[in-house]
Every structure is written in C-alpha cells, then in structure tokens.
Write an enzyme that holds these catalytic residues in place. Structure first.
Site, short mmCIF file in Angstrom:
data_model
loop_
_atom_site.label_atom_id
_atom_site.label_comp_id
_atom_site.label_asym_id
_atom_site.label_seq_id
_atom_site.Cartn_x
_atom_site.Cartn_y
_atom_site.Cartn_z
N HIS A 297 -15.82 4.63 11.23
CA HIS A 297 -14.69 4.07 10.49
C HIS A 297 -14.46 4.82 9.18
O HIS A 297 -13.34 5.23 8.87
CB HIS A 297 -14.94 2.59 10.22
CG HIS A 297 -13.74 1.85 9.70
ND1 HIS A 297 -13.51 1.68 8.35
CD2 HIS A 297 -12.72 1.24 10.34
CE1 HIS A 297 -12.38 1.00 8.18
NE2 HIS A 297 -11.88 0.71 9.37
N SER B 221 -6.64 -1.06 7.94
CA SER B 221 -7.56 -0.08 7.36
C SER B 221 -6.89 1.28 7.27
O SER B 221 -6.94 1.97 6.25
CB SER B 221 -8.84 0.02 8.20
OG SER B 221 -9.65 -1.11 8.06
N ASP C 218 -13.13 19.25 9.57
CA ASP C 218 -11.85 19.10 8.87
C ASP C 218 -12.00 18.47 7.48
O ASP C 218 -11.03 18.36 6.74
CB ASP C 218 -10.89 18.23 9.69
CG ASP C 218 -10.52 18.86 11.01
OD1 ASP C 218 -10.97 19.98 11.28
OD2 ASP C 218 -9.78 18.22 11.79
N VAL D 237 -4.72 -5.05 -7.62
CA VAL D 237 -5.07 -4.23 -6.47
C VAL D 237 -3.82 -4.03 -5.62
O VAL D 237 -3.04 -4.96 -5.42
CB VAL D 237 -6.18 -4.91 -5.63
CG1 VAL D 237 -6.45 -4.14 -4.35
CG2 VAL D 237 -7.45 -5.05 -6.46
N ASN E 16 -6.62 -7.83 9.05
CA ASN E 16 -6.06 -7.86 10.40
C ASN E 16 -5.95 -9.28 10.93
O ASN E 16 -6.84 -10.10 10.70
CB ASN E 16 -6.92 -7.02 11.35
CG ASN E 16 -6.91 -5.55 10.99
OD1 ASN E 16 -5.97 -5.07 10.36
ND2 ASN E 16 -7.95 -4.84 11.39
N ASP F 258 -17.03 2.44 2.44
CA ASP F 258 -16.90 2.18 3.88
C ASP F 258 -18.24 2.39 4.56
O ASP F 258 -19.29 2.06 3.98
CB ASP F 258 -15.81 3.10 4.46
CG ASP F 258 -15.04 2.45 5.59
OD1 ASP F 258 -15.63 2.26 6.67
OD2 ASP F 258 -13.86 2.13 5.41
N ALA G 74 -8.00 -7.32 -1.59
CA ALA G 74 -6.56 -7.05 -1.64
C ALA G 74 -5.78 -8.11 -2.41
O ALA G 74 -4.79 -7.79 -3.07
CB ALA G 74 -6.00 -6.92 -0.23
N VAL H 199 -6.86 18.29 12.02
CA VAL H 199 -5.87 17.35 11.48
C VAL H 199 -5.77 17.49 9.98
O VAL H 199 -6.67 18.02 9.33
CB VAL H 199 -6.22 15.88 11.84
CG1 VAL H 199 -6.22 15.69 13.34
CG2 VAL H 199 -7.58 15.50 11.25
#
Length: 334
Positions: free
Chosen positions: A55, A210, A29, A163, A147, A21, A158, A74
């Site tokens: 991201h 994502s 965290d 995958v 998206n 990424d 994908a 979180v």
C-alpha cells in the site's frame, strides 16, 4: 488531469512528502526519489524502505514515481519531489494509533513539506495533538476521507479542521461509490482503478480514497515547489479555490469544493485568504514558469494575509470552519 501540462510548470523539486503508511519499497521507479525514513513497527527495518503489504509503495508511486532508469515505468504527480517513508503499520488494514502519532511527529521533525495519510480511524486526542503540531510547523496535511466499505462518515485525521480531506471520483469523473461523503470533504480526485508502483518491482491497481489522497498530496507538492514561500493554509486554499465544481453549485458533501485541477492550481490568480473576490480567473495564456521561481507578489499578499488572520485571533482553523458554513470559495472561470 493534464499532469504533463502541470509538470511543465512544476515537478515538485525541492519538496519532501512524508508518506505515513506501510513503508515504501525501493521500486526502480522510486529509488532516486526515496529518502531514508523510519520504521515504527515491531519489524524495525532501518529506514522505512520495507513494505510487505504494497500500500505505501503504491501511494509513493502516485506522488513521486519518475519512470525508472529506462523511463519506461510509471510517473507520479510530482516526479522530482522526494518521499520520506514512515512505516507506521505492517498491513494497510491494521494499525496502531500510537504509531500514527509517532509517524506524524517524525515527519514534523524531519522537515516535511507535506504529510500524506491514506488512512482513517476514530477520533483520538493524541492524533489531534500531532496534527496541530504539523500545522504549527506550516506543513500541508492531506488525509483520506475513508472508504464506504468500512465507514459511513469522514473519520480522523481527515475530519480534523485544517487537514485537506480527500474524497474520490470514478473513471467518468462522478462520485465514486467507494468514497464516504460528509461536510468535511474538501476536494476529490480519481479513486477507481488507479495504477501505481507495487512490490518486487511490479505494478498494482487499486481503488479507494487512499489513492485519491496520494494524488492530492502530489498536487500540494507541485504548489509548494512553484510557490515555496506560500503558507500551508494558502496551499490548501489554492487547491479548493481552483477545483472544478461538481454536483450542486458550490461545496457539497460528495465532491467538496470539486475535482482538483493541477494546471489551474499552478497558474490561476487566486486572491489570498481574506481577500477573496467573487471569482478566480486563470491567466489567458499559462506559460511554463521555472521551478522554485515563486511569485513575489503573491507571497507578499499571502504573508500579509497570514498576519491579518493571526492578528484577528482566528487563524486558519477559524477560516476553515467559517467557510464551510458560508459561501464557497471563488471559482476559476471556464
């Protein structure tokens, strides 16, 4: 998603998830879950722990965030797993195919258990070659379907067979408008208004496949931790076989095989590939199992099945193509 219940069964310890990424910032965290990775961009930061976009840091948080030193932050799906940051682009909206390929190859060489790719791009022969390299190394590869704001079809990586292609659902559990649809969709996960770690020690909220992909990558880490000898193909099978069916009965282009079920994926009696029955059944009582304990019987069956598939000359890729055309996998009784 019953993450707390799932984490009583597995927290992902002993697993490494490569996040290909925009890099991963050392958020409080994330710090104790963050490994030294690589920066393939022109910036060449030393270990991939740099993120000017946010991201990649958000995706890592969804997978492994642990609450931070005070426990007030979180928590991700697999809070005891490790993230290997692979900075393959500076901005999420941009990216170079060659860097994506190099990122996948680095993850393979570094011994990742799962590769999470929250990106979508046109088909490319080098990407396909890198994905096959990861599959040959028995790595679970998870990628976002894409998206609808930027594409109308499931794109690479994908759509590559083998995958795990991830679509999205909204806050009501229905198909998210942001998520593309198509016959390649395997499973879906939450993708709307998803909170996670952000830049400068802060937090962010995002919407898109994502985020759903990172959640599924965390789920794969939980399975690999609890069943450390389970082949990657069986990990994918366990996720699809235990998914909660949505939409028309069986697999469909919006939900794939359904919404991931973390607890069922860790506890259900799932017949190995090639030995599917008409139904998968969850145990009457799912007691917490110690991490890394494995399941010797399931492992023996899984390895035997893998031998059958290899001997048949088909392997996992053949199973993936065949099962899309035939009946859906068995379902958990509910």
């Amino acid at each position: 998603m019953r993450t707390v219940e799932a984490n009583s069964l597995s927290k992902g310890s002993g697993t490494v998830i490569a996040v290909v990424d925009t890099g991963v910032a050392p958020h409080p965290d994330l710090q104790r879950n963050l490994l030294d990775g690589i920066d393939l961009t022109a910036s060449h930061s030393p270990n991939g722990q740099r993120d000017s976009d946010g991201h990649g840091t958000a995706m890592a948080g969804l997978i492994v965030a642990n609450g931070g030193p005070t426990g007030g932050g979180v928590a991700g799906v697999a809070p005891e797993a490790k993230v290997l940051p692979v900075r393959a682009k500076i901005r999420n909206s941009e990216g170079d195919i060659a860097d994506l390929v190099s990122g996948i190859e680095f993850a393979v060489s570094a011994g990742a258990d799962v590769i999470s790719i929250s990106a979508a791009a046109p088909a490319d022969a080098q990407v396909q070659k890198a994905i096959k390299l990861a599959q040959q190394a028995d790595i679970v590869v998870v990628a976002s379907a894409g998206n609808a704001t930027s594409s109308s079809i499931v794109e690479y990586p994908a759509r590559e067979p083998g995958v795990i292609a991830v679509g999205g659902i909204d806050r009501q559990g229905n198909h998210a408008d942001i998520s593309v649809t198509g016959p390649e969709i395997d499973v879906v996960a939450p993708a709307v208004d998803i909170y996670s770690t952000g830049l400068n020690g802060g937090y962010r909220v995002g919407t898109g496949t994502s985020d759903a992909t990172a959640i599924v990558a965390g789920a794969a880490a939980l399975i690999r931790s609890k069943y450390p000898d389970l082949p990657a193909a069986e990990v994918a099978h366990r996720l699809t076989a235990t998914a909660v069916d949505k939409g028309p009965p069986g697999r469909d282009d919006q939900y794939g095989y359904g919404v991931i079920d973390l607890v069922a994926a860790l506890t259900a009696d799932v017949p190995p590939l090639g030995f599917e029955s008409s139904q998968v059944t969850a145990p009457a009582s799912a007691e917490a199992a110690p991490e890394k304990s494995g399941d010797k019987a399931a492992t023996v069956r899984g390895l035997a099945t893998l031998g059958v598939l290899v001997a048949a000359g088909g392997g996992y890729l053949f199973w993936r193509r065949r099962r899309r055309a035939d009946d859906p996998p068995p379902r958990v009784s509910r």
